[in-house]
Design an enzyme around this catalytic site. Structure first.
Site, PDB file in Angstrom:
ATOM      1  N   LYS A  82       0.868  -1.185   0.000  1.00 19.26           N
ATOM      2  CA  LYS A  82       0.000   0.000   0.000  1.00 19.26           C
ATOM      3  C   LYS A  82       0.905   1.235   0.000  1.00 19.26           C
ATOM      4  O   LYS A  82       1.939   1.247   0.705  1.00 19.26           O
ATOM      5  CB  LYS A  82      -0.843  -0.069   1.272  1.00 19.26           C
ATOM      6  CG  LYS A  82      -1.920   0.956   1.435  1.00 19.26           C
ATOM      7  CD  LYS A  82      -2.738   0.631   2.692  1.00 19.26           C
ATOM      8  CE  LYS A  82      -3.919   1.548   2.880  1.00 19.26           C
ATOM      9  NZ  LYS A  82      -4.788   1.142   4.006  1.00 19.26           N
ATOM     10  N   SER A 158      -9.384   0.882   3.103  1.00 18.42           N
ATOM     11  CA  SER A 158      -8.635   1.745   2.217  1.00 18.42           C
ATOM     12  C   SER A 158      -7.520   1.022   1.455  1.00 18.42           C
ATOM     13  O   SER A 158      -6.934   1.616   0.545  1.00 18.42           O
ATOM     14  CB  SER A 158      -8.023   2.907   3.011  1.00 18.42           C
ATOM     15  OG  SER A 158      -7.117   2.421   3.978  1.00 18.42           O
ATOM     16  N   SER A 182      -9.367  -1.688   7.173  1.00 17.80           N
ATOM     17  CA  SER A 182      -8.835  -1.459   5.820  1.00 17.80           C
ATOM     18  C   SER A 182      -8.065  -2.623   5.206  1.00 17.80           C
ATOM     19  O   SER A 182      -7.749  -2.582   4.009  1.00 17.80           O
ATOM     20  CB  SER A 182      -7.960  -0.199   5.805  1.00 17.80           C
ATOM     21  OG  SER A 182      -8.763   0.943   5.930  1.00 17.80           O
TER      22      SER A 182
END
Lengths: 465, 63
Positions: A82, A158, A182
């Site tokens: 990420k 996310s 997330s």
């Protein structure tokens, strides 16, 4: 090994192929880079591809093997992170436009360093919701991450690019972050195994924070074994993270095949049934039946726990971003900006009341684990919504979509409990089930996940691409 | 929430924006107000839950 043979391979299978010499690490990485390039328009998972670095690492692995040196436990496994993880040479975007102006990171996140020390190969950085304040995988600056099972649908967020990259067969392993869900939400929407470890287990040093007292880092993969492989390589105290626990490494891989018979399991009732779709309830029932879990328990005050998590998240994230909100509010995703500004205006007594409630709630939930080894609960109330969808029908009532995506994940991360999400391969879209255990018992959750996978109940479905 | 509460919320946003030096454009106000209202409603459910005075808040500082 032919390129087609390298598709949809588990990390464990790649380690086996590279360690035995049936494939070179370079061949694995070249095939991975080809798939990443081909997927860009369809999945929008990557924001940076570290091509030269990856090929150099792969060549080094092959050269070491040729010299007779032992291969690492993740030999040749491509992975991506990420884009809130520091990657040396890249600005740590954290999904934002503002952070593009940051100088490039001078060193990698320690979790990247540990995976590469085991001969895994970093291939790039992944799309995410801005500053991690997101459950959808949408992003105003970089576009939405797209769900490989149907690109018109959300990946969840996310860690949206993580979900798209692993479910889309770009990499077998990705590292995400989970503050309120997330890792678990994209795992559910994209049909993946995801691990949110105990708070303090994996170092968060050199990652961009969101709400520090909830922030966790962890892996997403297509099997429980791959989660365990990565997790074992990343464990270990790190003085650079102030909340990193001073614990010995507790490897889970050796106990993955231990029997799950005898474990005391229960399904979370009450709050965790209200607002859940038929798919979410059905998936939990399927997992519970496979495990012979017939008991049902109520996690006390789960709705208040979710409310308190919401309040603390709003306050902590607003405090983090206050200087940027003052000087460059126009540069934020408007939806994120408006949430952050509202958070800055919360009266402090409410925030402290939420922290005090957190202590009480933790004590109540830990008491449950005196007589239970694991709790089963839905990961999300529904399967992946369509990108751009604003509202959803729950219990016959139409409600705003975004804040309701995390209703089942927030009460768990609120007190830092470890969770493994297992994918249940429903059609047309999968959905996840949370296996929640006492602090530091990731081994129990991963054993159960592995058992469910062996029994064919949990499975990361391969998208029809 | 009542109209009175809504007006109080508007006043709070205006005052807090000034005190915190947050430049807020008029077009942003409805969304900020909606977010703050939703968060305050959730906070109210937490605050109404009675807890012992001596219960330690969750983050504990260790010297």
């Amino acid at each position: 090994m032919p390129e087609a043979m390298l598709a949809w391979q588990s990390a464990a299978a790649i380690v086996d192929a590279v360690s035995s010499g049936r494939s070179s690490a370079v061949a694995v990485i070249e095939a991975t880079l080809t798939r990443i390039d081909a997927s860009a328009a369809r999945l929008n998972a990557f924001t940076a591809v570290t091509r030269e670095r990856a090929l150099a690492k792969a060549r080094a692995i092959d050269a070491a093997r040729a010299r007779g040196a032992p291969c690492g436990q993740l030999a040749g496994v491509p992975f991506a992170v990420k884009n809130l993880y520091d990657v040396a040479g890249l600005a740590t975007l954290a999904g934002s436009k503002i952070n593009r102006r940051l100088p490039p990171a001078t060193a990698d996140s320690p979790l990247i360093t540990r995976l590469e020390a085991a001969d895994a190969v970093l291939v790039g950085a992944l799309n995410m919701g801005e500053y991690a304040y997101d459950f959808t995988g949408e992003n105003a600056h970089y576009g939405a991450s797209r769900n490989p099972h149907d690109p018109a649908h959300m990946t969840g967020g996310s860690s949206g690019g993580c979900g798209g990259a692993v479910a889309g067969d770009l990499v077998p392993l990705a590292l995400g972050s989970d503050t309120n869900g997330s890792i678990r939400v994209p795992s559910s929407f994209c049909g993946l195994f995801g691990l949110k470890p105990t708070y303090g287990r994996l170092s968060r040093a050199r990652s961009f924070p969101f709400a520090a007292s909830f922030d966790h880092l962890g892996p997403l993969a297509r099997s429980a074994r791959d989660l365990a492989l990565a997790y074992d390589a990343m464990q270990g105290h790190d003085t650079a993270d102030p909340v990193s626990a001073a614990r010995q490494i507790e490897p889970v891989l050796p106990c993955l095949d231990l029997a799950t018979r005898g474990l005391r399991l229960a399904v979370a009732g009450g709050y965790f049934r209200r607002g859940a779709s038929a798919e979410a309830i059905g998936a939990v029932a399927r997992v519970a039946a496979a495990l012979g879990a017939t008991a049902e328990i109520e996690i006390p005050q789960a709705a208040r726990a979710r409310a308190a998590a919401y309040v603390i998240t709003a306050a902590e994230s607003a405090s983090l971003h206050l200087p940027r909100l003052r000087s460059e509010a126009h540069e934020f995703d408007p939806a994120v900006r408006d949430r952050l500004i509202a958070g800055a205006m919360l009266p402090a007594p409410y925030v402290m009341a939420a922290q005090k409630f957190r202590r009480w709630y933790r004590e109540q939930v830990l008491r449950l684990f005196q007589s239970i080894d694991a709790i089963l609960a839905p990961a999300t109330p529904f399967t992946a919504p369509r990108i751009g969808q604003q509202r959803v029908r729950l219990d016959g009532v139409e409600v705003p979509l975004r804040p309701n995506i995390g209703i089942f994940t927030q009460p768990i991360s609120f007190i830092g409990l470890p969770v493994v999400v297992v994918p249940v391969p429903l059609a047309p879209l999968p959905i996840g089930v949370q296996i929640i255990t006492a602090p530091w018992r990731e081994d129990v959750a991963l054993r159960i996940a592995h058992r469910l996978e062996q029994d064919g109940v949990a499975l990361a479905p391969r998208p029809a691409l | 929430m009542s109209d009175e509460t809504d007006r109080a919320l508007e006043s709070l946003i205006a005052a807090a924006a000034e005190l915190l030096a947050l430049p807020i454009e008029p077009a942003w106000r409805p969304a900020i107000e909606a977010n703050l209202k939703a968060t305050l409603q959730l906070a109210a459910t937490v605050v109404e839950f009675e807890l012992a005075d001596d219960l330690e808040p969750a983050p504990v500082f260790n010297a």
